[in-house]
Structure formats: C-alpha cells, structure tokens
Scaffold this active site. Structure first.
Site, mmCIF file in Angstrom:
data_model
loop_
_atom_site.group_PDB
_atom_site.id
_atom_site.type_symbol
_atom_site.label_atom_id
_atom_site.label_comp_id
_atom_site.label_asym_id
_atom_site.label_seq_id
_atom_site.Cartn_x
_atom_site.Cartn_y
_atom_site.Cartn_z
ATOM 1 N N LYS A 42 0.807 -1.243 0.000
ATOM 2 C CA LYS A 42 0.000 0.000 0.000
ATOM 3 C C LYS A 42 0.835 1.288 0.000
ATOM 4 O O LYS A 42 0.353 2.347 0.409
ATOM 5 C CB LYS A 42 -0.990 0.028 1.179
ATOM 6 C CG LYS A 42 -1.825 -1.211 1.375
ATOM 7 C CD LYS A 42 -2.216 -1.915 0.118
ATOM 8 C CE LYS A 42 -3.271 -1.190 -0.701
ATOM 9 N NZ LYS A 42 -3.471 -1.916 -2.002
ATOM 10 N N HIS A 103 7.149 -7.480 -1.976
ATOM 11 C CA HIS A 103 6.854 -6.807 -0.709
ATOM 12 C C HIS A 103 7.711 -7.383 0.417
ATOM 13 O O HIS A 103 7.477 -7.096 1.589
ATOM 14 C CB HIS A 103 5.390 -7.000 -0.322
ATOM 15 C CG HIS A 103 4.406 -6.242 -1.155
ATOM 16 N ND1 HIS A 103 4.606 -4.943 -1.557
ATOM 17 C CD2 HIS A 103 3.188 -6.603 -1.650
ATOM 18 C CE1 HIS A 103 3.563 -4.543 -2.265
ATOM 19 N NE2 HIS A 103 2.695 -5.534 -2.341
ATOM 20 N N SER A 133 -4.860 2.585 4.260
ATOM 21 C CA SER A 133 -4.994 1.932 2.955
ATOM 22 C C SER A 133 -5.006 0.411 3.108
ATOM 23 O O SER A 133 -5.786 -0.292 2.458
ATOM 24 C CB SER A 133 -3.838 2.385 2.048
ATOM 25 O OG SER A 133 -3.976 1.836 0.760
HETATM 26 P P1 A3P Z 1 -5.156 4.527 -1.033
HETATM 27 O O1 A3P Z 1 -5.765 3.282 -0.499
HETATM 28 O O2 A3P Z 1 -4.690 5.458 0.067
HETATM 29 O O3 A3P Z 1 -6.014 5.249 -2.018
HETATM 30 P P2 A3P Z 1 -0.043 -0.347 -3.681
HETATM 31 O O4 A3P Z 1 -0.039 -0.200 -5.160
HETATM 32 O O5 A3P Z 1 1.312 -0.355 -3.059
HETATM 33 O O6 A3P Z 1 -0.913 -1.469 -3.237
HETATM 34 O O7 A3P Z 1 -0.689 0.990 -3.094
HETATM 35 C C1 A3P Z 1 -2.036 1.307 -3.290
HETATM 36 C C2 A3P Z 1 -2.266 2.734 -2.861
HETATM 37 O O8 A3P Z 1 -1.665 3.603 -3.845
HETATM 38 C C3 A3P Z 1 -3.723 3.109 -2.801
HETATM 39 O O9 A3P Z 1 -3.811 4.133 -1.806
HETATM 40 C C4 A3P Z 1 -3.941 3.638 -4.205
HETATM 41 O O10 A3P Z 1 -5.081 4.452 -4.333
HETATM 42 C C5 A3P Z 1 -2.666 4.436 -4.395
HETATM 43 N N1 A3P Z 1 -2.341 4.716 -5.791
HETATM 44 C C6 A3P Z 1 -2.365 3.858 -6.835
HETATM 45 N N2 A3P Z 1 -2.036 4.486 -7.983
HETATM 46 C C7 A3P Z 1 -1.800 5.768 -7.652
HETATM 47 C C8 A3P Z 1 -1.437 6.937 -8.412
HETATM 48 N N3 A3P Z 1 -1.256 6.876 -9.731
HETATM 49 N N4 A3P Z 1 -1.298 8.109 -7.743
HETATM 50 C C9 A3P Z 1 -1.486 8.159 -6.405
HETATM 51 N N5 A3P Z 1 -1.832 7.108 -5.640
HETATM 52 C C10 A3P Z 1 -1.987 5.922 -6.255
#
Ligand code: A3P
Length: 290
Positions: A42, A103, A133
C-alpha cells in the site's frame, strides 16, 4: 468461505498461500538486468510499477495496455490456487529485462538478487496512510484474514502482526541497504508533490536521458485519475475471489493525509508516541501530510 490465517516465514506473517509456496520463491534465480521494485504493501507499488513500465516502453501507452500490471510486473511471492504464481510468470516471461515486484522485508529477499547486484527501486509511504490503505485492502483482498474493527487492525499494524510484518522494520531495513546496494529510495509523498521530478530521478537512476516528452507522457499516463480508469492498471481484471472492488476499490483515494479521516485523536497520539520509539536512531523521516 473462511479466510485463511497467516503463516509466519522466519517470524514474518505471510499470506497462507504465499507461505506454502515459499520454496519456489527462496530458490528464485534473479538475472543481473532484472529491476526489482520493492515496497511495503500500500505504499505506491502499482504507481511506481506503471511509471517504470512506461519508461521501459519509451512512453508507448499502447504497449503498456497490452497486459494487466501484474503480468507486466510479476509479483515475486504471489501464489493463489488456480492462478499462475509470480515465479511462474517470471520464468515464462521472455522479456530481456524483467521487472520484478516484491513486498518482502530485506532479510527475506532471495539471495540471488544480492548476488546478481540487481538494481532496485524502493518506495516508502508514511505509516498512517499505509495503515488506513491496508485496512481497506484487507477487506477487499480476501486472501488476508479478516481485519476486524479499525482499532484492532491499527494495533496489529503497530505490532507488525500484519501480512509482510512490521512497517517500521521494512522501511528501516531497506533504508540501510541503500548504502551498499544500487538502490533508489523514493517516497510516495514526494511523488504526489512533484511527480515529474520523481520520474526524472527514476530516469537518472536507470541511466536514461530526461527527455521532456517522455517525462510528460509518463506523468499523464500514471496520474491517479488515469490509472483509476485504466483496466490494465487498476486490478479490475482479477477474479473477485482475489479482490472484490465492490467492498473497496483498489484505486481508493490516492492522496496523502487521508489518515485524518480514520484516526481518532487518541489513536493518533498513541501512534505518534509508538512511532518515536520504533523509529529511534534512524535518520529516515516521513511527511504525514504535504
Ligand atoms: P489509497 O488506499 O490510500 O487510495 P499499492 O499499489 O502499493 O498497493 O498501493 C495502493 C495505494 O496507492 C492506494 O492508496 C492507491 O489508491 C494508491 N495509488 C495507486 N495508484 C496511484 C497513483 N497513480 N497516484 C497516487 N496514488 C496511487
């Protein structure tokens, strides 16, 4: 169907199916030109993955839309019954230069990545937004145990009793590695603040010229609103049994500081005090808002 309990790997809680496939991961043979994308869950994994895949495809958005992100950037330790494992996808892929997502905390990374001196990009995000998140992700990604009420999940997060273990140890472990390894350490908050600046950092790290047209194309394609709508980036092509977007979308909010909508004042005070203790002695610091 009941959710599977986690199984520890060398003390680190792991999704049951991942733990059961651990032998395949441990023996994985990295190649010298593999690029490792490493994060605590996340923290912006999908975002940085899409950025790097765009760079590898010289800004050609059509090439980036040929496959889902989890095919273009396989998840090393991924294993769920009935779906190809991350290692299978990596072995099958005949791309000359593979992108590999992980991860794993630094101490669990397969030895071959160090032996081959692979380049690595790590993205860290402030722990309050990560915890929030992760809480929503636990609910929608059913391979995790039930997260329970928020206050329980937050306590588990602080104790490192969540999938992939302690956030504190994860960010600290990888931060130390950057001294001896070809490792670029990025922050989600910096990417939010000035995505073009951070894309240029990635280009410099990869030894590529910072062509303005490319920087612009990458920034546009990887903006939150664009990725949210992009089926090949938003995980909507996965089976519902793995991720249920009706519970909470994978592309949830994509902002910094959303923790303020979730933490109570008391939870925040406890968190800050514990944070001081767990981050003592490191020069690594985080911005909880921008
Ligand atoms: P939130 O749940 O706070 O919205 P990962 O890819 O490591 O699983 O992380 C997911 C998090 O990154 C989520 O956060 C998601 O919305 C956010 N995220 C994914 N793409 C993004 C982007 N292009 N810009 C900003 N945040 C992004």
């Amino acid at each position: 169907t009941p959710r599977p309990a986690m199984i520890p790997i060398r003390g680190v809680p792991m999704i049951k199916y991942f733990a059961e496939n651990w032998g395949e991961v441990e023996g994985f043979q990295a190649q010298p030109d593999d690029l490792l994308i490493s994060t605590y869950p996340k923290s912006g994994t999908t975002w940085i993955s899409e950025i790097i895949d765009m760079i590898y495809n010289d800004g050609d958005t059509e090439k980036c839309k040929r496959d889902a992100i989890y095919m273009r950037v396989p998840f090393l330790e991924f294993a769920v019954p009935g779906i190809p494992t991350g290692v299978e996808l990596l072995r099958r892929g005949h791309a000359q230069r593979r992108l590999v997502k992980t991860h794993l905390p630094v101490q669990l990374l397969p030895e071959s990545f160090w032996e081959q001196d692979c380049q690595m990009i790590y993205v860290a995000r402030n722990p309050k937004d990560v915890a929030v998140s992760y809480y929503y992700f636990y609910q929608m990604a059913k391979v995790h145990p039930e997260p329970g009420p928020w206050q329980h999940f937050l306590a588990d997060f602080m104790a490192g009793a969540v999938s992939f273990g302690s956030w504190y140890q994860h960010v600290r472990g990888w931060w130390e590695k950057r001294r001896e390894q070809r490792l670029l350490y990025l922050f989600y908050e910096d990417m939010k603040e000035d995505p073009r600046r951070e894309i240029r950092k990635v280009l410099a790290f990869l030894g590529r010229p910072p062509a303005e047209g490319l920087v612009e194309a990458v920034a546009r394609h990887t903006a939150f609103a664009a990725m949210e709508q992009n089926r090949m980036a938003n995980y909507s092509t996965l089976p519902r049994s793995v991720m249920d977007h009706s519970v909470s979308p994978f592309m949830r909010k994509g902002v910094t500081g959303d923790w303020k909508n979730q933490f109570t004042v008391a939870q925040n005070e406890r968190f800050d005090a514990d944070y001081e203790r767990q981050m003592e002695g490191t020069d690594l610091s985080f911005r909880m808002e921008i």
